[in-house]
Design an enzyme around this catalytic site. Sequence first.
Site, PDB file in Angstrom:
ATOM      1  N   GLY A   1       0.783  -1.228   0.000  1.00 50.45           N
ATOM      2  CA  GLY A   1       0.000   0.000   0.000  1.00 50.45           C
ATOM      3  C   GLY A   1       0.811   1.271   0.000  1.00 50.45           C
ATOM      4  O   GLY A   1       0.527   2.203  -0.756  1.00 50.45           O
TER       5      GLY A   1
ATOM      6  N   ASP B   1      10.268  -7.476  -0.024  1.00 50.22           N
ATOM      7  CA  ASP B   1       8.932  -7.996   0.275  1.00 50.22           C
ATOM      8  C   ASP B   1       8.936  -9.491  -0.026  1.00 50.22           C
ATOM      9  O   ASP B   1       9.443  -9.907  -1.073  1.00 50.22           O
ATOM     10  CB  ASP B   1       7.862  -7.286  -0.572  1.00 50.22           C
TER      11      ASP B   1
ATOM     12  N   SER C   1      -7.184  -9.049  -3.182  1.00 51.94           N
ATOM     13  CA  SER C   1      -7.600  -8.075  -2.172  1.00 51.94           C
ATOM     14  C   SER C   1      -6.614  -6.920  -2.042  1.00 51.94           C
ATOM     15  O   SER C   1      -6.916  -5.901  -1.426  1.00 51.94           O
ATOM     16  CB  SER C   1      -7.755  -8.764  -0.804  1.00 51.94           C
ATOM     17  N   ASN C   2      -5.412  -7.052  -2.628  1.00 52.13           N
ATOM     18  CA  ASN C   2      -4.423  -5.966  -2.592  1.00 52.13           C
ATOM     19  C   ASN C   2      -4.759  -4.848  -3.581  1.00 52.13           C
ATOM     20  O   ASN C   2      -4.348  -3.699  -3.398  1.00 52.13           O
ATOM     21  CB  ASN C   2      -3.025  -6.482  -2.959  1.00 52.13           C
TER      22      ASN C   2
ATOM     23  N   ASP D   1       4.020  -3.258   7.611  1.00 53.89           N
ATOM     24  CA  ASP D   1       2.647  -3.396   8.107  1.00 53.89           C
ATOM     25  C   ASP D   1       2.610  -4.042   9.484  1.00 53.89           C
ATOM     26  O   ASP D   1       1.567  -4.522   9.926  1.00 53.89           O
ATOM     27  CB  ASP D   1       1.800  -4.203   7.119  1.00 53.89           C
TER      28      ASP D   1
ATOM     29  N   CYS E   1      13.833   9.652  17.091  1.00 49.69           N
ATOM     30  CA  CYS E   1      13.797   8.387  16.360  1.00 49.69           C
ATOM     31  C   CYS E   1      12.395   7.787  16.507  1.00 49.69           C
ATOM     32  O   CYS E   1      11.530   8.327  17.204  1.00 49.69           O
ATOM     33  CB  CYS E   1      14.872   7.425  16.870  1.00 49.69           C
TER      34      CYS E   1
ATOM     35  N   CYS F   1      11.127   7.363  19.975  1.00 48.62           N
ATOM     36  CA  CYS F   1      10.650   8.553  20.678  1.00 48.62           C
ATOM     37  C   CYS F   1       9.134   8.671  20.525  1.00 48.62           C
ATOM     38  O   CYS F   1       8.449   9.218  21.390  1.00 48.62           O
ATOM     39  CB  CYS F   1      11.318   9.812  20.126  1.00 48.62           C
TER      40      CYS F   1
ATOM     41  N   CYS G   1      -4.051  -3.591   8.381  1.00 51.25           N
ATOM     42  CA  CYS G   1      -5.121  -3.265   7.427  1.00 51.25           C
ATOM     43  C   CYS G   1      -6.066  -4.435   7.185  1.00 51.25           C
ATOM     44  O   CYS G   1      -7.267  -4.241   6.982  1.00 51.25           O
ATOM     45  CB  CYS G   1      -4.519  -2.808   6.096  1.00 51.25           C
TER      46      CYS G   1
ATOM     47  N   CYS H   1      17.310   6.150  21.280  1.00 54.01           N
ATOM     48  CA  CYS H   1      18.323   7.162  20.987  1.00 54.01           C
ATOM     49  C   CYS H   1      18.713   8.006  22.190  1.00 54.01           C
ATOM     50  O   CYS H   1      19.514   8.933  22.051  1.00 54.01           O
ATOM     51  CB  CYS H   1      17.853   8.071  19.856  1.00 54.01           C
TER      52      CYS H   1
END
Length: 389
Positions: A160, A181, A188-189, A249, A292, A295, A309, A369
């Site tokens: 996405g 990946d 469905s993508n 994701d 970072c 944080c 998702c 950090c």
Amino acid sequence: MSEPLNREAWLLALRERIPEITPGDALIRQGQGSLLIDVREDAERGAGTPANALGLSRGFLELRIEQVEADRDRPLLLLCGSGQRSLLAAEALQRMGYREVVSVAGGFDRWKAEGLPVSSSALDADAAERYARQLRLPQVGEAGQARLAAAKVVLLGAGGLGAPAALYLAAAGVGQLTLIDDDVVERSNLHRQVIHADARVGMAKTESARIALLALNPRVRIEIRDERLQAHNVERLLSGHDVLIDGADNFAARYLLAAASRRLKLPMVYGAVERFSGQLSVFDPRRDDSPCYRCLFPEPPAAADAPNCSEAGVLGVLPGIVGLLQATEALKLILGLGEPLVGRLLGFDALGMHFRETRLLRDPGCPGCGAAAVFGGYEDIARLCAAAG
């Protein structure tokens, strides 16, 4: 017979109003701080241009000169092919209030004949046409396009967020895109991962994305890594790049990215989406003032509190919006333009159609950090995320 005579008279009158200098004098003045502007068209400059000259076509000079040089007292030296268009350009700038404008007599033809320094264009005809609108931006130009061509961007995820980011980075001429990946294209993508196509359902996402990107811009080098990001391979997959696009994701991948980003001094463009909202920021470990990722999220949340998702759903266009914003931040980082989203968290609400910016300061007690932060290895980070579920 009257037209040539009228033209000669017109040029003579113009030369009486516009000072002219030799190319040699222009080179000396350039070294003293004057701005040399090559007002020829982009295609003409493809064969070369005076060293350190600014390319700004005559047809766009009045529109763009103030973006480049707003100081009307700075001396401007204008050069064209033979010395005539530069007279017209100088006259136009005088009318705009620029006080010290001169034309280079004989133009680029004489500049070359006198053996003065010339910079050859790094762009061939295809690149000059392909990136023409981008090259017209004074903040980009050929020098910026060369920086883009030399840049290497790594994207975690060809889904996405990675799909729109990769498409626009390839279109802009980023030299190398590395796609990480291990998933395959599912039907469905397709409502949000627009880099893929129905005919490629079942194909590895990296290969599907590679096909689409090379069809868009065959000049770009596409490296694919059909691997799942894990503790043992994160540094190997990310090292050697200039910018990291976070299209993960899941939190486990993001915590690994955050740690590797800091250790490799690799700026990370963070993005996330859920249902109708998204957010993004830039974490740049090259800057002492940059927070970072930890944080923002010191510890990984429980899985039940952070659905992905497939569990929570997402409006199809939303990853496109956030992914394009990530691509924008990546281009700014490569080109050194504007103000990146360092120290700022940008939120987007699609239902209300508004953006909200929140200050994100570096946390002195941050486990990633902060002054007391200790890196215990990527395996420790993986165990931390696993413990959160």
